[in-house]
Design a protein around this motif. Sequence first.
Motif, PDB file in Angstrom:
ATOM      1  N   ALA A 241       3.873  48.885  -1.486  1.00 38.02           N
ATOM      2  CA  ALA A 241       2.106  49.575  -0.457  1.00 38.02           C
ATOM      3  C   ALA A 241       1.303  48.480  -0.928  1.00 38.02           C
ATOM      4  O   ALA A 241       0.150  48.463   0.431  1.00 38.02           O
ATOM      5  N   SER A 244       1.055  45.335   0.285  1.00 35.06           N
ATOM      6  CA  SER A 244       1.257  45.313   2.032  1.00 35.06           C
ATOM      7  C   SER A 244      -0.200  45.675   2.448  1.00 35.06           C
ATOM      8  O   SER A 244      -1.541  45.435   3.372  1.00 35.06           O
ATOM      9  N   LYS A 245      -1.306  47.006   1.972  1.00 32.92           N
ATOM     10  CA  LYS A 245      -2.343  47.267   2.197  1.00 32.92           C
ATOM     11  C   LYS A 245      -3.802  45.786   2.232  1.00 32.92           C
ATOM     12  O   LYS A 245      -4.392  45.843   3.078  1.00 32.92           O
ATOM     13  N   GLN A 246      -3.707  45.305   1.009  1.00 29.08           N
ATOM     14  CA  GLN A 246      -3.928  44.073   0.675  1.00 29.08           C
ATOM     15  C   GLN A 246      -4.321  43.112   1.346  1.00 29.08           C
ATOM     16  O   GLN A 246      -5.067  42.434   1.876  1.00 29.08           O
ATOM     17  N   ASN A 249      -3.396  44.346   5.396  1.00 30.26           N
ATOM     18  CA  ASN A 249      -3.784  45.676   5.936  1.00 30.26           C
ATOM     19  C   ASN A 249      -3.306  46.789   6.372  1.00 30.26           C
ATOM     20  O   ASN A 249      -3.761  47.142   7.952  1.00 30.26           O
ATOM     21  N   TRP A 250      -2.192  46.831   6.047  1.00 32.95           N
ATOM     22  CA  TRP A 250      -1.158  47.973   5.918  1.00 32.95           C
ATOM     23  C   TRP A 250      -1.460  49.232   5.810  1.00 32.95           C
ATOM     24  O   TRP A 250      -2.063  49.242   4.769  1.00 32.95           O
ATOM     25  N   GLY A 251      -0.768  50.638   6.743  1.00 29.24           N
ATOM     26  CA  GLY A 251      -1.561  51.616   5.728  1.00 29.24           C
ATOM     27  C   GLY A 251       0.181  52.204   5.283  1.00 29.24           C
ATOM     28  O   GLY A 251       1.116  51.658   5.571  1.00 29.24           O
ATOM     29  N   PRO A 252       0.611  53.416   5.000  1.00 32.75           N
ATOM     30  CA  PRO A 252       1.755  54.074   4.735  1.00 32.75           C
ATOM     31  C   PRO A 252       2.604  53.894   5.593  1.00 32.75           C
ATOM     32  O   PRO A 252       3.614  53.903   4.944  1.00 32.75           O
ATOM     33  N   THR A 255       4.196  51.157   6.051  1.00 35.18           N
ATOM     34  CA  THR A 255       5.324  50.447   4.580  1.00 35.18           C
ATOM     35  C   THR A 255       6.318  51.296   4.636  1.00 35.18           C
ATOM     36  O   THR A 255       7.408  50.685   4.580  1.00 35.18           O
TER      37      THR A 255
END
Length: 406
Positions: A241, A244-246, A249-252, A255
């Motif tokens: 998680a 993927s955010k870094q 640029n995904w959110g929870p 993921t």
Amino acid sequence: MESKNNSRPILVLFLTVFIDLLGFGIILPILPLYAEQFGAKPNEATLLVAIYSLMQFLFAPVWGRFSDRYGRRPVLLLTLFGSVIAYTGLGFANSLWMLFLARSLAGIMAGNISTAQAYIADITTPTNRARGMGIIGAAFGLGFILGPAIGGLLIGSDPDNANFHLPSLFSGGLSLFALLCALTLLPESLNSETKAKLQANRHRRRRLNLLQLSQRPQFCVLVGIYFFVTFAVAAMDSTLALWSKQQLNWGPQQTSYLFAFMGIVSTIVQGGLIGFLKKNFGEIKLLTLGILGLGLGLLLIGFSQSLSLLLVATTLVAWGISVSQPLLNSLISQMTAPEEQGQILGIASSCSALARIVGPTWAGISFMKFGSDSPFLSGFLVMIVALVLSLRVTKSASESNKERVA
């Protein structure tokens, strides 16, 4: 030993493990946020997650020995009852120490997974044991697919007024239902012959020590592979998680969908394909292919900059997990005497729990010090070691076959 009458116990065991893991999946994503409600710092919230695996590591061999001595059914019933108490305590917790107490108790009771595996070993033959272990793996997969989604619905959409108590109490209700199913539908799996042998050896048997285990090189190699596989998977689970955010640029939510996708792939492989694959490739060769797939998948995650490549990578990871873990359990059980099944599988389960403590710890340190890709790249390196060990198992099996022919 195998008969049509075994289909109902396997189904009940699948349902029991599935419900148990569903409750675990509901609670796991919300635990750090739950701890923050009582003023926990990030490292304390992480420790709340790790203490579960620590207690499982310590108590899985204990439950294994108890199941060898007193039977699988009593241990399963007792641990399910304990899970009801643990989840209920978590739901009514009003301080941080109560959270730690509840999660410690839940981890103690989680040692029942090795007992469930020993139950499968009792009622299956070496020929179909991998399929039986795969059914348990499918219960894991389904629990981890549905659990977080249900937990998200129960906790509510307003982060400022999140209901942390309802998911915990709902999980307690699930464990109570699993307890009732096992109580009414699950018979004892130890047959009279094994029980008689246990009684005859009762005064002579001793707890297996490290020296005795070191004299079983094949067992040590398989447990080593088990540790490395679990280490790599736990490191990935704890940082995917963040990565993927870094990187994307995904959110929870995105993921979570990715984890659900991996769970679906794992369930398909473990629930339906593993028996066919084992028949065509053999257990040891299939294990090597699973480890290879897991390693390549972890390597590809570190280089994924698009959704398509990431889906390929996570498919390989899910394949590797769903093939290697049930096969390792099957191979370990096949080289174990019937009266030691619970104890030996409990030791393997403890090693897996230890890897789930060490893996996330290393992943967090490497993520901060060496970059977001490092947990996956280090997991790939660990899988190279596991691959070398699996080739050693293949060589030993080939030499044994030659000796039999000679």
